[in-house]
Design a protein around this motif. Structure first.
Motif, PDB file in Angstrom:
ATOM      1  N   ARG A 121      -5.217  -5.397   7.479  1.00 54.64           N
ATOM      2  CA  ARG A 121      -4.254  -5.454   6.331  1.00 54.64           C
ATOM      3  C   ARG A 121      -5.042  -5.143   4.867  1.00 54.64           C
ATOM      4  O   ARG A 121      -4.769  -4.405   4.160  1.00 54.64           O
ATOM      5  CB  ARG A 121      -3.665  -6.810   6.006  1.00 54.64           C
ATOM      6  CG  ARG A 121      -2.334  -7.028   7.081  1.00 54.64           C
ATOM      7  CD  ARG A 121      -1.411  -5.752   6.877  1.00 54.64           C
ATOM      8  NE  ARG A 121      -0.818  -5.880   5.524  1.00 54.64           N
ATOM      9  CZ  ARG A 121       0.460  -6.581   5.390  1.00 54.64           C
ATOM     10  NH1 ARG A 121       1.037  -7.350   6.198  1.00 54.64           N
ATOM     11  NH2 ARG A 121       1.030  -6.467   4.054  1.00 54.64           N
ATOM     12  N   LEU A 122      -6.240  -5.966   4.753  1.00 61.57           N
ATOM     13  CA  LEU A 122      -7.103  -5.706   3.761  1.00 61.57           C
ATOM     14  C   LEU A 122      -7.543  -4.224   3.640  1.00 61.57           C
ATOM     15  O   LEU A 122      -7.492  -3.462   2.643  1.00 61.57           O
ATOM     16  CB  LEU A 122      -8.646  -6.463   4.065  1.00 61.57           C
ATOM     17  CG  LEU A 122      -9.309  -6.272   2.785  1.00 61.57           C
ATOM     18  CD1 LEU A 122      -8.789  -7.395   1.829  1.00 61.57           C
ATOM     19  CD2 LEU A 122     -10.808  -7.118   3.206  1.00 61.57           C
ATOM     20  N   ILE A 123      -7.828  -3.471   4.956  1.00 65.29           N
ATOM     21  CA  ILE A 123      -8.326  -2.288   4.876  1.00 65.29           C
ATOM     22  C   ILE A 123      -7.138  -1.175   4.393  1.00 65.29           C
ATOM     23  O   ILE A 123      -7.418  -0.498   3.710  1.00 65.29           O
ATOM     24  CB  ILE A 123      -8.854  -1.657   6.105  1.00 65.29           C
ATOM     25  CG1 ILE A 123     -10.264  -2.251   6.512  1.00 65.29           C
ATOM     26  CG2 ILE A 123      -8.917  -0.135   6.223  1.00 65.29           C
ATOM     27  CD1 ILE A 123     -10.844  -2.106   7.972  1.00 65.29           C
ATOM     28  N   GLU A 124      -6.051  -1.441   4.886  1.00 63.93           N
ATOM     29  CA  GLU A 124      -4.777  -0.580   4.517  1.00 63.93           C
ATOM     30  C   GLU A 124      -4.806  -0.842   2.969  1.00 63.93           C
ATOM     31  O   GLU A 124      -4.334   0.146   2.297  1.00 63.93           O
ATOM     32  CB  GLU A 124      -3.543  -1.188   5.284  1.00 63.93           C
ATOM     33  CG  GLU A 124      -2.445  -0.271   4.880  1.00 63.93           C
ATOM     34  CD  GLU A 124      -1.288  -0.403   5.841  1.00 63.93           C
ATOM     35  OE1 GLU A 124      -1.495  -1.077   6.867  1.00 63.93           O
ATOM     36  OE2 GLU A 124      -0.171   0.032   5.393  1.00 63.93           O
ATOM     37  N   THR A 125      -5.028  -1.967   2.404  1.00 67.81           N
ATOM     38  CA  THR A 125      -4.770  -2.222   0.979  1.00 67.81           C
ATOM     39  C   THR A 125      -5.798  -1.407   0.219  1.00 67.81           C
ATOM     40  O   THR A 125      -5.234  -0.841  -0.901  1.00 67.81           O
ATOM     41  CB  THR A 125      -4.614  -3.698   0.627  1.00 67.81           C
ATOM     42  OG1 THR A 125      -3.989  -4.620   1.616  1.00 67.81           O
ATOM     43  CG2 THR A 125      -4.248  -4.080  -0.763  1.00 67.81           C
ATOM     44  N   LEU A 126      -6.892  -1.544   0.553  1.00 76.97           N
ATOM     45  CA  LEU A 126      -7.979  -0.538   0.070  1.00 76.97           C
ATOM     46  C   LEU A 126      -7.661   0.651  -0.036  1.00 76.97           C
ATOM     47  O   LEU A 126      -7.668   1.337  -0.975  1.00 76.97           O
ATOM     48  CB  LEU A 126      -9.391  -1.092   0.511  1.00 76.97           C
ATOM     49  CG  LEU A 126     -10.181  -2.312   0.488  1.00 76.97           C
ATOM     50  CD1 LEU A 126     -11.250  -2.465   1.118  1.00 76.97           C
ATOM     51  CD2 LEU A 126     -10.231  -2.487  -1.261  1.00 76.97           C
ATOM     52  N   LEU A 127      -7.144   1.348   1.035  1.00 70.09           N
ATOM     53  CA  LEU A 127      -7.097   2.663   1.284  1.00 70.09           C
ATOM     54  C   LEU A 127      -5.740   3.029   0.102  1.00 70.09           C
ATOM     55  O   LEU A 127      -5.615   4.047  -0.449  1.00 70.09           O
ATOM     56  CB  LEU A 127      -6.559   2.987   2.569  1.00 70.09           C
ATOM     57  CG  LEU A 127      -7.817   3.053   3.552  1.00 70.09           C
ATOM     58  CD1 LEU A 127      -7.484   3.432   5.043  1.00 70.09           C
ATOM     59  CD2 LEU A 127      -9.011   3.933   3.225  1.00 70.09           C
ATOM     60  N   PHE A 128      -4.679   2.125   0.044  1.00 67.76           N
ATOM     61  CA  PHE A 128      -3.612   2.564  -0.562  1.00 67.76           C
ATOM     62  C   PHE A 128      -3.925   2.512  -2.184  1.00 67.76           C
ATOM     63  O   PHE A 128      -3.666   3.280  -2.695  1.00 67.76           O
ATOM     64  CB  PHE A 128      -2.483   1.235  -0.297  1.00 67.76           C
ATOM     65  CG  PHE A 128      -1.426   1.279  -1.406  1.00 67.76           C
ATOM     66  CD1 PHE A 128      -0.455   2.377  -1.357  1.00 67.76           C
ATOM     67  CD2 PHE A 128      -1.452   0.637  -2.372  1.00 67.76           C
ATOM     68  CE1 PHE A 128       0.422   2.531  -2.276  1.00 67.76           C
ATOM     69  CE2 PHE A 128      -0.268   0.774  -3.514  1.00 67.76           C
ATOM     70  CZ  PHE A 128       0.613   1.489  -3.290  1.00 67.76           C
ATOM     71  N   LEU A 129      -4.832   1.618  -2.451  1.00 64.66           N
ATOM     72  CA  LEU A 129      -5.370   1.664  -3.748  1.00 64.66           C
ATOM     73  C   LEU A 129      -6.281   2.835  -4.139  1.00 64.66           C
ATOM     74  O   LEU A 129      -5.885   3.432  -5.114  1.00 64.66           O
ATOM     75  CB  LEU A 129      -6.295   0.452  -4.091  1.00 64.66           C
ATOM     76  CG  LEU A 129      -5.614  -0.985  -3.992  1.00 64.66           C
ATOM     77  CD1 LEU A 129      -6.821  -2.102  -4.363  1.00 64.66           C
ATOM     78  CD2 LEU A 129      -4.685  -1.027  -5.254  1.00 64.66           C
ATOM     79  N   ALA A 130      -6.926   3.346  -3.166  1.00 65.97           N
ATOM     80  CA  ALA A 130      -7.502   4.801  -3.624  1.00 65.97           C
ATOM     81  C   ALA A 130      -6.497   5.753  -3.880  1.00 65.97           C
ATOM     82  O   ALA A 130      -6.830   6.589  -4.405  1.00 65.97           O
ATOM     83  CB  ALA A 130      -8.294   4.985  -2.188  1.00 65.97           C
ATOM     84  N   ALA A 131      -5.505   5.540  -2.754  1.00 67.45           N
ATOM     85  CA  ALA A 131      -4.357   6.961  -3.199  1.00 67.45           C
ATOM     86  C   ALA A 131      -3.758   6.522  -4.298  1.00 67.45           C
ATOM     87  O   ALA A 131      -3.419   7.494  -5.038  1.00 67.45           O
ATOM     88  CB  ALA A 131      -3.457   6.924  -1.849  1.00 67.45           C
ATOM     89  N   ALA A 132      -3.226   5.379  -4.550  1.00 64.86           N
ATOM     90  CA  ALA A 132      -2.570   5.103  -5.926  1.00 64.86           C
ATOM     91  C   ALA A 132      -3.562   5.304  -7.247  1.00 64.86           C
ATOM     92  O   ALA A 132      -2.815   5.550  -8.253  1.00 64.86           O
ATOM     93  CB  ALA A 132      -2.157   3.512  -5.874  1.00 64.86           C
ATOM     94  N   SER A 133      -4.775   5.300  -7.093  1.00 62.21           N
ATOM     95  CA  SER A 133      -5.701   5.601  -8.123  1.00 62.21           C
ATOM     96  C   SER A 133      -5.315   7.117  -8.867  1.00 62.21           C
ATOM     97  O   SER A 133      -5.545   7.273  -9.918  1.00 62.21           O
ATOM     98  CB  SER A 133      -7.122   5.548  -7.779  1.00 62.21           C
ATOM     99  OG  SER A 133      -7.562   6.612  -7.070  1.00 62.21           O
ATOM    100  N   SER A 134      -4.727   8.181  -7.886  1.00 63.17           N
ATOM    101  CA  SER A 134      -4.729   9.245  -8.451  1.00 63.17           C
ATOM    102  C   SER A 134      -3.276   9.326  -9.360  1.00 63.17           C
ATOM    103  O   SER A 134      -3.136   9.987 -10.309  1.00 63.17           O
ATOM    104  CB  SER A 134      -4.274  10.266  -7.339  1.00 63.17           C
ATOM    105  OG  SER A 134      -3.047  10.057  -6.778  1.00 63.17           O
TER     106      SER A 134
END
Lengths: 299, 307
Positions: free
Chosen positions: A15-28
């Protein structure tokens, strides 16, 4: 065999990794918001001093003079002129090259040329600016001696050459996406390759071609270094390509080259100019995106 | 059939044949003119710049005397800015690409992110410069530093890295993912042990193309107010004292190659324009070499990997 503790920690890690990856995508998305926020925030103080009506209708742009005028149309005229010159080169050349590569050229030639076109798209724009000012302008002056050292014609021409690879590669992709059976149908009716290309393939790839042209326009409107170097940076309300003039982007460069204290008038004007530029490219991008989506859905 | 229509028909066919051949020539000509014009310009640049391309050119600082001026501070600056850009754009871009391709559910939020990435790729570079001026230089107080420039260019190439990552991941067949799941791998294990390593070549291609774009960018760096006359180097990242690593250089003022070239190009003296040509050759060789590497890498991957 199954260890519940380990399984829980594993789920947690996932879950933690998925959240981090989501944050990276949302940063755009955050970047887009930051762009709009900063442009609006820094430009707004200007519109408190200058009414929007005079920003849009004044025919002079002299924000740093004592007699300050803020007519963005002056810069828009410069941008429109250089863009028009560039497109007059890039659209015919890009289209002819695309038709040739897609319908006429052999497989080997196409596979050789495409990477070369791609390489040309990577040449830094400052190098093209050098060409425009120090090679193309002197050449044009031989043909037309009255041409000033800074002019929109040579900037536009070089910009056009720079855009050819973009236009031709997107157009070619669009034309190659047209299914083979349409061409075969046309050939079966006795049409030549040229007739097939112009009357069957091009209409079928219409929205893709339009997207390619819009991409070209969007590039030309936002292009900075070529016009800043070769077209001069003096605001000049004209659509005559033989004259020097500043585009929106060239004005931003000119102001930034000088000393630029935060909250100075110059600081506010470049954000107002940037906001205008952003609105233009946004419109073209949305139009291009919509057209490309349409042409993908047809087949 | 009467003879007259046949003759007309023959004429029609002959005319179309002629047009066809004419276009073959026009098309080839357009291609050749485009390529020859550029080849001519590049040759002119190389011939003009060649006399200045001495070893001293790479080891001297810019100077008021054109013959003594060099690009030492410019290429060191470019290198350090690229380091910051790579360290920011690669992790962020690859992570975003992995999320969008491997994790993202099909919903409106994902659609917004996807459209947004497309749109960011079309934003002119000077707008990124304005963003950086307002955000990094003033809001965050990073000043006109290597850090500000590196972050700006990282934002600029982020869409390129994201799109390249997605394409590379998409090329990995679904059977690999199913095989990993079948052996009990979690999604992250599947992604990190299999899918990402298999697509590393494709991702690298995108990263190199992105960095080559960043190294040639001038406008956003001018916007954040990079000085054009820098006759010193940033503080070295390695120091003699504990802890041996210094990040002071991130805060230093700097110049980069395209800025140096722009500065020399806009000088009226011809001697400086020779320097501009020489700097242009260096810049051109660097970006073209990076792109050629990327294109070669992609062809190799296409040829070698047959799933």
């Amino acid at each position: 065999m199954l260890n519940p503790g380990r399984s829980r920690s594993r789920r947690l890690r996932e879950r933690l990794i998925e959240t981090l990856l989501f944050l990276a995508a949302a940063s755009s998305v955050a970047i887009t918001f930051a762009i709009v926020f900063i442009l609006v925030k820094e430009a707004l103080p200007l519109f408190r001093e200058v009414p929007l009506a005079s920003f849009l209708t004044d025919r002079q742009w002299t924000p740093l003079f004592d007699d300050a005028h803020f007519g963005i149309m002056t810069l828009i005229a410069g941008t429109a002129t250089t863009t028009a010159v560039a497109l007059a080169v890039a659209i015919p050349m890009g289209t002819v090259i695309a038709i040739y590569l897609s319908e006429f050229a052999s497989f080997r030639l196409r596979e050789t040329i495409k990477p070369i076109l791609e390489l040309l798209g990577a040449v830094p724009t400052v190098v093209f600016g050098y060409f425009a000012l120090l090679v193309v302008t002197p050449l044009l002056q031989k043909l037309y001696p009255d041409l000033p050292g800074f002019n929109m014609l040579s900037a536009g021409l070089v910009m056009g050459v720079m855009i050819i690879p973009y236009v031709s590669s997107v157009s070619e992709d669009a034309m190659r996406a047209v299914p083979m059976h349409l061409r075969e149908g046309s050939y079966a009716m006795g049409a030549t390759r040229l007739q097939t290309a112009v009357r069957v393939v091009m209409p079928a790839a219409f929205s893709g071609l339009a997207a390619a042209y819009i991409l070209g326009i969007s590039r030309a409107v936002g292009e900075t270094m070529i016009v800043a170097i070769a077209a001069g940076m003096q605001p000049n309300f004209t659509v005559n390509p033989l004259e020097p003039a500043a585009t929106i982007s060239a004005f931003i460069v000119q102001v930034c080259l000088g000393d630029l204290p935060h909250d100075s008038l110059g600081y506010k004007t470049i954000f107002a100019a940037g906001l205008t530029l952003m609105l233009f490219t946004l419109v073209f991008n949305i139009l291009g995106y919509w057209l490309r989506k349409r042409f993908r859905e047809i087949y | 059939m009467t003879p007259a229509p046949t003759a007309n028909l023959r004429k029609l066919i002959a005319r179309h044949r002629l047009r066809e051949q004419l276009f073959t020539i026009i098309g080839l000509l357009a291609l050749l003119i485009g390529l020859l014009v550029l080849l001519g310009l590049f040759t002119q640049l190389a011939v003009t710049g060649a006399p200045r391309l001495t070893p001293e050119f790479f080891t001297s600082f810019p100077s008021r005397i054109a013959e003594k001026a060099g690009i030492l501070s410019a290429w060191v600056g470019s290198l350090l800015v690229m380091l910051v850009t790579a360290c920011t754009a690669i992790p962020l871009g690859v992570a975003a690409g992995v999320y969008l391709e491997e994790y993202a559910p099909k919903n409106w939020l994902t659609a917004i992110i996807e459209i947004n990435v497309m749109n960011l790729a079309g934003v002119p570079s000077i707008i990124y410069g304005l963003l950086a001026l307002g955000l990094f230089v003033y809001q965050f107080g990073f000043g006109q530093s290597i850090l500000s420039a590196g972050l700006t260019l990282a934002l600029l190439i982020l869409p390129i890295v994201i799109v390249a990552t997605r394409e590379a991941l998409r090329a990995v067949p679904g059977s690999i993912r199913e095989a990993a799941y079948a052996l009990g791998a979690t999604r992250w294990q599947m992604v990190s042990h299999h899918v990402v390593p298999y697509s590393a070549g494709g991702i690298m291609t995108g990263v190199i193309i992105g960095l080559s774009r960043a190294i040639g960018e001038t406008a956003p760096i001018i916007t954040i107010g990079a000085l054009t006359f820098i006759a010193f180097l940033p503080t070295p990242p390695v120091t003699g004292e504990f802890p041996f690593l210094s990040f002071q250089w991130l805060k230093n003022p700097f110049t980069v190659l395209p800025i140096q070239m722009f500065n020399w190009t806009s000088r009226p003296e011809e001697a400086f324009q020779l320097n501009a040509a020489a700097a242009g050759v260096v810049l051109l060789v660097m970006t073209l070499a990076m792109n050629a590497l990327a294109i070669w890498l992609r062809y190799r991957i296409r040829r070698k990997i047959k799933w």
